[in-house]
Write an enzyme that holds these catalytic residues in place. Sequence first.
Site, PDB file in Angstrom:
ATOM      1  N   GLY A  51       1.113  -1.130   0.059  1.00  0.00           N
ATOM      2  CA  GLY A  51       0.313   0.347   0.082  1.00  0.00           C
ATOM      3  C   GLY A  51       0.655   0.950   0.092  1.00  0.00           C
ATOM      4  N   ALA A  52       0.189   1.793  -1.409  1.00  0.00           N
ATOM      5  CA  ALA A  52       1.253   3.558  -1.471  1.00  0.00           C
ATOM      6  C   ALA A  52       2.042   4.381   0.281  1.00  0.00           C
ATOM      7  CB  ALA A  52       1.257   4.277  -2.359  1.00  0.00           C
ATOM      8  N   ASP A 242      -1.383   4.791  -6.429  1.00  0.00           N
ATOM      9  CA  ASP A 242      -0.306   4.755  -5.662  1.00  0.00           C
ATOM     10  C   ASP A 242       0.845   5.556  -6.598  1.00  0.00           C
ATOM     11  OD1 ASP A 242      -1.693   1.989  -6.072  1.00  0.00           O
ATOM     12  OD2 ASP A 242       0.739   1.428  -4.504  1.00  0.00           O
ATOM     13  N   ASN A 252      -3.429   3.158 -10.025  1.00  0.00           N
ATOM     14  CA  ASN A 252      -3.686   2.307  -8.650  1.00  0.00           C
ATOM     15  C   ASN A 252      -4.213   0.484  -9.314  1.00  0.00           C
ATOM     16  OD1 ASN A 252      -4.649   1.637  -5.520  1.00  0.00           O
ATOM     17  ND2 ASN A 252      -6.777   1.543  -6.411  1.00  0.00           N
TER      18      ASN A 252
HETATM   19  O1  MRU Z   1       0.296  -4.054  -4.838  1.00  0.00           O
HETATM   20  P1  MRU Z   1      -0.041  -2.965  -3.340  1.00  0.00           P
HETATM   21  O2  MRU Z   1      -0.925  -3.861  -2.442  1.00  0.00           O
HETATM   22  O3  MRU Z   1       0.189  -2.657  -2.507  1.00  0.00           O
HETATM   23  O4  MRU Z   1      -1.707  -2.317  -4.165  1.00  0.00           O
HETATM   24  C1  MRU Z   1      -1.818  -1.062  -3.273  1.00  0.00           C
HETATM   25  C2  MRU Z   1      -2.989  -0.429  -3.464  1.00  0.00           C
HETATM   26  O5  MRU Z   1      -3.070  -0.396  -5.328  1.00  0.00           O
HETATM   27  C3  MRU Z   1      -3.466   0.698  -2.919  1.00  0.00           C
HETATM   28  O6  MRU Z   1      -4.941   1.387  -3.895  1.00  0.00           O
HETATM   29  C4  MRU Z   1      -3.101   1.840  -3.378  1.00  0.00           C
HETATM   30  O7  MRU Z   1      -1.205   1.365  -2.637  1.00  0.00           O
HETATM   31  C5  MRU Z   1      -3.634   2.517  -2.162  1.00  0.00           C
HETATM   32  S1  MRU Z   1      -3.284   3.010  -0.767  1.00  0.00           S
HETATM   33  C6  MRU Z   1      -3.803   3.775   0.119  1.00  0.00           C
END
Ligand code: MRU
Length: 354
Positions: A51-52, A242, A252
Amino acid sequence: MEFDSKIKTIEWKNNTSKVIDQTKLPYEFKIADITTCEQMYNAIKNMIVRGAPAIGIAGAHGVALAALELSRKTGTKEDFLNKLNRKAEYLKSARPTAVNLMWAIDKQMKLVGETDCDIKTITEKLIKNGVKLENEDIEINKKIGEYGAQIVPKGAGILTHCNAGALATVGYGTALGVIRSAYAKDSTIKVFADETRPRQQGARLTTWELVQDGIPVTLITDGMCSYLMSKGMINMVVTGADRIAANGDSANKIGTYTVAIAAKYHNIPFYIAAPLSTIDISIESGDKIPIEERSHDEVTHINGERICAEGVNIINPGFDVTPNGLISGIITEKGILKPNYKNSIAQAMSIILR
Ligand code: MRU
């Protein structure tokens, strides 16, 4: 009523970064103790922390861990700084799409650049700043939640994709922050979570954390959203991001673009909820956002079990880019940015347009 989440995804304690191991959820709740920069790189790469905003804080903690390791060795300050720089670049390379990772590491390294003191003091400052960024993240998410809750219609059906919750941040979440704040005001809202293949962050993580907080949620598979929209069951979509380009195009989790197209077709507002640290003004439009290509096993297998014939061709982009024209607004800690995004983003980032 203020809604508080019990979940703290990443926390600095006793020179250790303690993170919820998200590869184990929902089967097991385990905290991983990260004590070295290399361990942090692997935790980010292997999505123990994901998650970002969460990987941003993980990056900031990673720099502090690197400084701690280096400060225990003998050597000159110049040597320390060179090695710290290399470790910062190494941490940045763990995952390419979420700009929060680069943002937080750059913040730490800027601090190092501005500090003219000994190794011990630099290390202490990096630890302190890592904790500061950690605490700020929750405050930012609560503001995003407050702004977002104001535009949730009474009793709305809200669809979210992937996990942009407490688990994707330090706590509270961005898209799920909006849902938490909205639920505190109106417990008749209905939350729908996309499963989010291939890694199933929606099924494994979003439903887990909403259940922890007692917020009712309905899990759907990725292909169901148009059907639910056509039946009037969904009135609003909110996802995280992201990386957001200067024109509002937003990367995203793969599948978000599909949901945004379906929402447009059904005249349903589609919102992105993200902190300003997710905006990358150095990138003009979404086609310049680097998209992570992940292991093909994620597509060919579910829970270690092969689900397709041997010999099939696979592609596995981890993210897609939703064009700005499909986005009704970007909910940030400074308010809801509206089209024209080039202007509203520039204004929010306090940049004077030339
Ligand atoms: O591959 P991930 O699980 O890190 O991807 C996460 C996402 O795409 C989330 O929607 C994004 O990071 C936003 S988190 C507030």
